[in-house]
Write a protein that holds these residues in place. Structure first.
Motif, mmCIF file in Angstrom:
data_model
loop_
_atom_site.group_PDB
_atom_site.id
_atom_site.type_symbol
_atom_site.label_atom_id
_atom_site.label_comp_id
_atom_site.label_asym_id
_atom_site.label_seq_id
_atom_site.Cartn_x
_atom_site.Cartn_y
_atom_site.Cartn_z
ATOM 1 N N PHE A 172 0.838 -1.186 0.000
ATOM 2 C CA PHE A 172 0.000 0.000 0.000
ATOM 3 C C PHE A 172 0.877 1.242 0.000
ATOM 4 O O PHE A 172 1.764 1.396 0.837
ATOM 5 N N ALA A 173 0.571 2.154 -0.935
ATOM 6 C CA ALA A 173 1.333 3.395 -1.028
ATOM 7 C C ALA A 173 0.625 4.546 -0.328
ATOM 8 O O ALA A 173 1.275 5.471 0.165
ATOM 9 N N SER A 174 -0.715 4.519 -0.269
ATOM 10 C CA SER A 174 -1.468 5.561 0.426
ATOM 11 C C SER A 174 -2.500 4.892 1.321
ATOM 12 O O SER A 174 -3.197 3.968 0.885
ATOM 13 N N VAL A 175 -2.586 5.348 2.578
ATOM 14 C CA VAL A 175 -3.477 4.728 3.566
ATOM 15 C C VAL A 175 -4.081 5.817 4.439
ATOM 16 O O VAL A 175 -3.538 6.921 4.570
ATOM 17 N N ALA A 176 -5.217 5.481 5.059
ATOM 18 C CA ALA A 176 -5.854 6.355 6.033
ATOM 19 C C ALA A 176 -6.628 5.495 7.021
ATOM 20 O O ALA A 176 -7.258 4.498 6.627
ATOM 21 N N LEU A 188 -10.844 2.016 7.497
ATOM 22 C CA LEU A 188 -9.548 1.829 6.854
ATOM 23 C C LEU A 188 -9.689 2.069 5.352
ATOM 24 O O LEU A 188 -10.534 1.468 4.686
ATOM 25 N N LEU A 189 -8.871 2.978 4.820
ATOM 26 C CA LEU A 189 -8.801 3.247 3.384
ATOM 27 C C LEU A 189 -7.373 2.971 2.930
ATOM 28 O O LEU A 189 -6.417 3.387 3.586
ATOM 29 N N ALA A 190 -7.210 2.296 1.824
ATOM 30 C CA ALA A 190 -5.865 1.961 1.349
ATOM 31 C C ALA A 190 -5.870 1.816 -0.170
ATOM 32 O O ALA A 190 -6.890 1.465 -0.779
ATOM 33 N N ASP A 191 -4.696 2.107 -0.755
ATOM 34 C CA ASP A 191 -4.529 1.965 -2.198
ATOM 35 C C ASP A 191 -3.049 1.728 -2.476
ATOM 36 O O ASP A 191 -2.180 2.215 -1.745
ATOM 37 N N ARG A 192 -2.787 0.952 -3.512
ATOM 38 C CA ARG A 192 -1.401 0.654 -3.865
ATOM 39 C C ARG A 192 -0.757 1.788 -4.660
ATOM 40 O O ARG A 192 0.442 1.745 -4.922
ATOM 41 N N ARG A 193 -1.537 2.786 -5.013
ATOM 42 C CA ARG A 193 -1.016 3.943 -5.735
ATOM 43 C C ARG A 193 -0.862 5.112 -4.771
ATOM 44 O O ARG A 193 -1.728 5.308 -3.914
#
Length: 700
Positions: free
Chosen positions: A213-217, A232-237
């Motif tokens: 994961f590159a961006s998380v919250a 939980l929010l996450a993205d590999r970009r």
């Protein structure tokens, strides 16, 4: 939703109007001066001159700056309005979900879908902290089989994101990835730094990199000043979790918190209702006259097939009861247990396998069998789990309830509470049934002992009468034939022997009467006590006349009774009233009345009781001797003062008790006595009463 803020179209219309007015103002400035100084300048300057053009440019620049500032304010107002509209739409969507969703899980699943749409990231989830069994209550975008394998923010109690960034915000204010609302936001994990805490930074970055994961919250969900969960929010970009999206979600987490609280409260109430329904069914079963094995089998069925959606038991389990040796568990009920397992677990020694260990220490056990064995005498090919529930009463193990679970079934708090509640109820029922069994055995032994005593008394009385009759017969012959040759001393001895034989005969007769009470107590029929008293007074008429006595009779009812025993009862009571007199004429009163509350527990529709009073003016007695006077062969006075066997009142008590009633007395020495007989009214019509009158020397 601020109602005083204008709509976007209105703001755009005002902007266009302002621009038009500015253009008109510029034209007016070209045509005439704006103030006295400008007028003077116009006089001094010719149109088209350089100085005049510079002056117009300055005015135009000033108005342009004012217009730009006004435009910026307008754009900020439009942006604020847009954010408010977005928040309102988001809140309305969550409120609509609350009305449409049928369960908490459905609500969370649909809410996660909305969160992913609003954030624009690929992975989204909601984790509730009291749901310790799963990393997220609902999630999208993670691997379906094992979401925890790629979720670096499981929010475990030892995780830095949970322990510092959400719960203990005050100690993490210096961390650059915290928002003003206390959420964690990192748009590029590779660039995340935390100078004051290298350990946290290193662990956080390594876990994010490992998970890809590159961006998380992580956004906390708070309810009643408590962190109830997290989003939980996450993205590999990188830079895919935007700050404005986090702010939008932060502004609506209270809707999610309220919805979760509502569903959890509703589910908790439903769970308690379902638990009480199962317990009520088990209590109802305990009132039925069924064998213990059948009761336990039905109870186990109620547990395994509970209507509560919060319980996810397999249809497989067993109930063990402690054996007579107190060292072995004996299987008394089973559902879904294979015969092979039943043969191995029919009897489980204390301390062996899970059930035996639970029986020893009385501890609730959860066990997940991942290798196909649970320490029992048998092996199973399929992984599974167990709940072992102790059945305790006053810290004493009465049994164990064992439930088989699917492999991977989590240890659920509600299931444990439910099983312990059911086990407590079963423990109370088992203890009650054990006490009832012991009481039944004791009652049977006591009844057998009473029958033996009655048989002995009856047989002994009959056997004693034959030699007694010979003593009386030969004594009478000796006195009639040889009285002239016997000395006075011999005749005195003979009289004393005959008197003793007569007393012995009376004792035997009383003993026979006493033993016959129970033997004939089943012949109850409608008995009018008026007729009973009339018959007794007729038999005692001579004694009443000789004593100069008077008997007054009041209301007397009809009861279900043995007429002969009622005659015996009142003959003894009236006879005692005539006998135990000091001086003067006996005065005896007999009356009765009905009342509702009897001497023992009765159903609500009980017909009530009759209390019959037999009062006299005799010598009375001390109430300290109340129990003694109703005991067999007990006398308060010597034979020289009053003759008798001491069995009269004992027979009265046995007659009354055989009719389901009670007898007692009130008295003081020298002031007479009142004997009180309480008999059940029975489901009969209220009898009439005899006319008040008396029986005495003058006759009535």
């Amino acid at each position: 939703m601020e109602e005083d803020i204008k709509t976007r179209s209105q703001l755009l219309a005002e902007l266009n109007e302002l621009r038009t007015r500015n253009l008109q103002l510029e034209d007016a400035l070209r045509q005439r001066p704006s103030n006295q100084a400008d007028k003077a300048a116009t006089v001094r300057q010719e149109p088209g001159s350089t100085q005049y053009r510079l002056h117009l440019e300055q005015l135009l620049s000033k108005r342009t700056r004012e217009l730009a500032a006004s435009n910026r304010r307008l754009e900020r107002a439009i942006a604020d309005r847009k954010r408010i509209e977005n928040r309102t739409r988001a809140g309305n969507s969550l409120l609509k979900l609350l009305t449409e969703a049928g369960s908490l899980q459905e609500y969370l699943d649909r809410a996660v879908l909305l969160l992913r749409t609003w954030s624009g990231c690929r992975c989204a989830g909601i984790r509730l902290f009291d749901d310790a069994a799963r990393p997220c209550a609902s999630y999208l975008g993670f691997k379906k089989k094992s979401p925890e394998s790629e979720n670096p923010f499981l929010l475990d109690h030892d995780h830095p994101v949970y322990a510092r960034d959400i719960v203990d915000r005050d100690k993490s204010q210096d961390l650059p990835y915290l928002t003003r609302q206390g959420s964690f936001l990192c748009s590029d994990t590779a660039a995340t730094t935390a100078p004051d805490d290298d350990r946290v930074s290193t662990r956080l970055i390594s876990e994010c990199v490992r998970s890809g994961f590159a961006s998380v919250a992580v956004i906390p969900i708070r309810h009643a000043e408590r962190v109830a969960g997290a989003i939980l929010l996450a993205d590999r970009r990188p830079w895919r979790v935007a700050a404005h999206a986090v702010e939008l979600i932060e502004s609506n987490t209270h809707f999610i918190a309220d919805a979760v609280h509502r569903f959890q409260t509703r589910d908790e109430l439903r769970f308690k209702y379902d638990t009480q329904e199962v317990i009520g069914a088990i209590l109802g079963l305990s009132l039925q006259d069924i064998p213990l094995e059948e009761f336990l089998a039905h109870s186990l069925n109620k547990v395994l097939f509970s209507p509560s959606p919060s319980l996810g038991f397999q249809p497989q389990g067993a109930i063990f009861v402690v054996g007579e040796d107190r060292q072995t568990l004996v299987m008394k009920a089973r559902i879904g247990i294979p015969d092979r397992v039943t043969a191995n677990c029919a009897q489980v020694p204390f301390g062996k396998c899970l059930c035996g260990q639970t029986a020893v220490d009385g501890t609730f056990r959860y066990f997940e069998c991942v290798k196909g064995t649970n320490g029992s005498p048998h092996e199973t090919a399929r992984p599974h789990g167990h709940y072992c529930v102790p059945i305790l009463f006053s810290d004493q193990t009465l049994g164990v309830m064992n439930l088989t679970l699917k492999a991977g079934h989590p240890h659920d708090r509600r299931e444990e509470e439910f099983l312990l509640a059911v086990a407590n109820v079963i423990a109370g029922i088992l203890q009650r049934k054990q006490v009832e069994k012991e009481l039944q055995l004791h009652t049977q032994r006591l009844e057998q002992s009473n029958r033996n005593l009655q048989d002995f008394a009856f047989v002994a009385s009959h056997d004693l009468q034959e030699p007694l009759r010979k003593i009386q017969t030969f004594g009478e012959r000796l006195r009639s034939k040889y009285a002239d040759v016997l000395s006075d001393t011999a005749i005195n001895y003979l009289e004393r022997m005959q008197n003793a034989a007569a007393r012995m005969q009376r004792l035997i007769d009383a003993l026979l009467t006493f033993s016959r009470v129970t033997a004939t107590s089943g012949r109850h029929e409608m008995t009018d006590l008026r007729d009973v008293i009339g018959s007794v007074l007729s038999d005692l008429e001579l004694c009443i006349e000789q004593a100069g006595g008077r008997v007054e009779v009041g209301f007397l009812p009809v009861v279900m009774a043995d007429a002969d025993q009622m005659c015996q009862l009142f003959q003894n009571l009236i006879g005692n009233a005539l006998k135990f007199q000091a001086e003067g004429s006996p005065r005896i009163g007999i009356r009765s009345h009905w009342f509702a509350d009897g001497p023992s527990d009765e159903p609500a529709d009980s017909p009530g009781w009759y209390r019959i009073f037999v009062e006299d003016n005799g010598i009375g007695f001390d109430e300290a001797d109340l129990e003694r006077i109703f005991a067999p062969f007990q006398r308060l006075h010597g034979r020289e003062a009053f003759e008798g066997t001491g069995m009269g009142l004992a027979i009265c008590k046995k007659i009354v008790e055989s009719h389901g009633g009670e007898i007692t007395a009130r008295s003081t020495p020298g002031n007479g006595a009142t004997f009180i007989v309480t008999l059940p009214a029975g489901r009969t019509a209220i009898a009439g009463c005899v006319q008040d009158g008396c029986i005495g020397p003058e006759g009535i």
